[in-house]
Scaffold this motif. Sequence first.
Motif, PDB file in Angstrom:
ATOM      1  N   ASP A  80       0.856  -1.190   0.000  1.00 17.32           N
ATOM      2  CA  ASP A  80       0.000   0.000   0.000  1.00 17.32           C
ATOM      3  C   ASP A  80       0.892   1.240   0.000  1.00 17.32           C
ATOM      4  N   THR A  81       1.462   1.532  -1.152  1.00 19.52           N
ATOM      5  CA  THR A  81       2.480   2.583  -1.252  1.00 19.52           C
ATOM      6  C   THR A  81       1.956   3.984  -0.981  1.00 19.52           C
ATOM      7  N   ASP A  82       0.657   4.222  -1.209  1.00 15.97           N
ATOM      8  CA  ASP A  82       0.146   5.561  -0.930  1.00 15.97           C
ATOM      9  C   ASP A  82      -0.403   5.683   0.499  1.00 15.97           C
ATOM     10  N   GLY A  83      -0.372   4.593   1.266  1.00 17.49           N
ATOM     11  CA  GLY A  83      -0.751   4.630   2.673  1.00 17.49           C
ATOM     12  C   GLY A  83      -2.211   4.907   2.956  1.00 17.49           C
ATOM     13  N   ASP A  84      -3.101   4.638   1.984  1.00 17.68           N
ATOM     14  CA  ASP A  84      -4.516   4.929   2.204  1.00 17.68           C
ATOM     15  C   ASP A  84      -5.278   3.774   2.856  1.00 17.68           C
ATOM     16  N   GLY A  85      -4.560   2.688   3.192  1.00 20.36           N
ATOM     17  CA  GLY A  85      -5.205   1.541   3.817  1.00 20.36           C
ATOM     18  C   GLY A  85      -5.921   0.638   2.838  1.00 20.36           C
ATOM     19  N   LEU A  86      -5.831   0.964   1.561  1.00 20.23           N
ATOM     20  CA  LEU A  86      -6.454   0.172   0.502  1.00 20.23           C
ATOM     21  C   LEU A  86      -5.363  -0.318  -0.441  1.00 20.23           C
ATOM     22  N   LEU A  87      -5.596  -1.456  -1.033  1.00 23.19           N
ATOM     23  CA  LEU A  87      -4.628  -2.007  -1.975  1.00 23.19           C
ATOM     24  C   LEU A  87      -5.249  -1.997  -3.367  1.00 23.19           C
ATOM     25  N   SER A  88      -4.756  -1.114  -4.203  1.00 26.99           N
ATOM     26  CA  SER A  88      -5.280  -1.021  -5.568  1.00 26.99           C
ATOM     27  C   SER A  88      -4.622  -2.085  -6.443  1.00 26.99           C
ATOM     28  N   LEU A  89      -5.196  -2.318  -7.591  1.00 28.82           N
ATOM     29  CA  LEU A  89      -4.620  -3.251  -8.552  1.00 28.82           C
ATOM     30  C   LEU A  89      -3.222  -2.788  -8.956  1.00 28.82           C
TER      31      LEU A  89
END
Length: 142
Positions: A95-104
């Motif tokens: 989760d490189t942007d640290g938003d707590g979500l894992l994008s594709l």
Amino acid sequence: MQKHSLILAALLTLGLSVPASAQLAGPGFARADTNGDGAISRTEAQELRKAMFARLDRDSNGVVTVAERDAARARIAAMAQMVDSAMVMRTQRMDTDGDGLLSLAEFMEESPMFDLADRDGDGQITQAEADRLRGLMAARRQ
């Protein structure tokens, strides 16, 4: 469903008994098809069950005791906990942007198993490279 997948992964990693239908999926089918005819005979399935029993019968006395069953359950639970912890840590790292979500896009950015297998870095995994990785994974489980 996620818990079931974790437990199945833990079982397979430990080499413990899992339902025959689960073991016969994917690479397990090729291992069960010992004569390589593309089908699993009743005899081949029984051999698989014997091997599963042998893994449970830790002292090789011909019976699976309550203690052996409980020890297998404890190993499975410990492995499931380790797999779960590893998944949490890995998804947090991805989760490189640290938003707590894992994008594709974040998920696709990293492929450590592919990179480990692709020894020569040519972007392809040969049969020899796949076999080497399989050997490393098998040695790690022992």
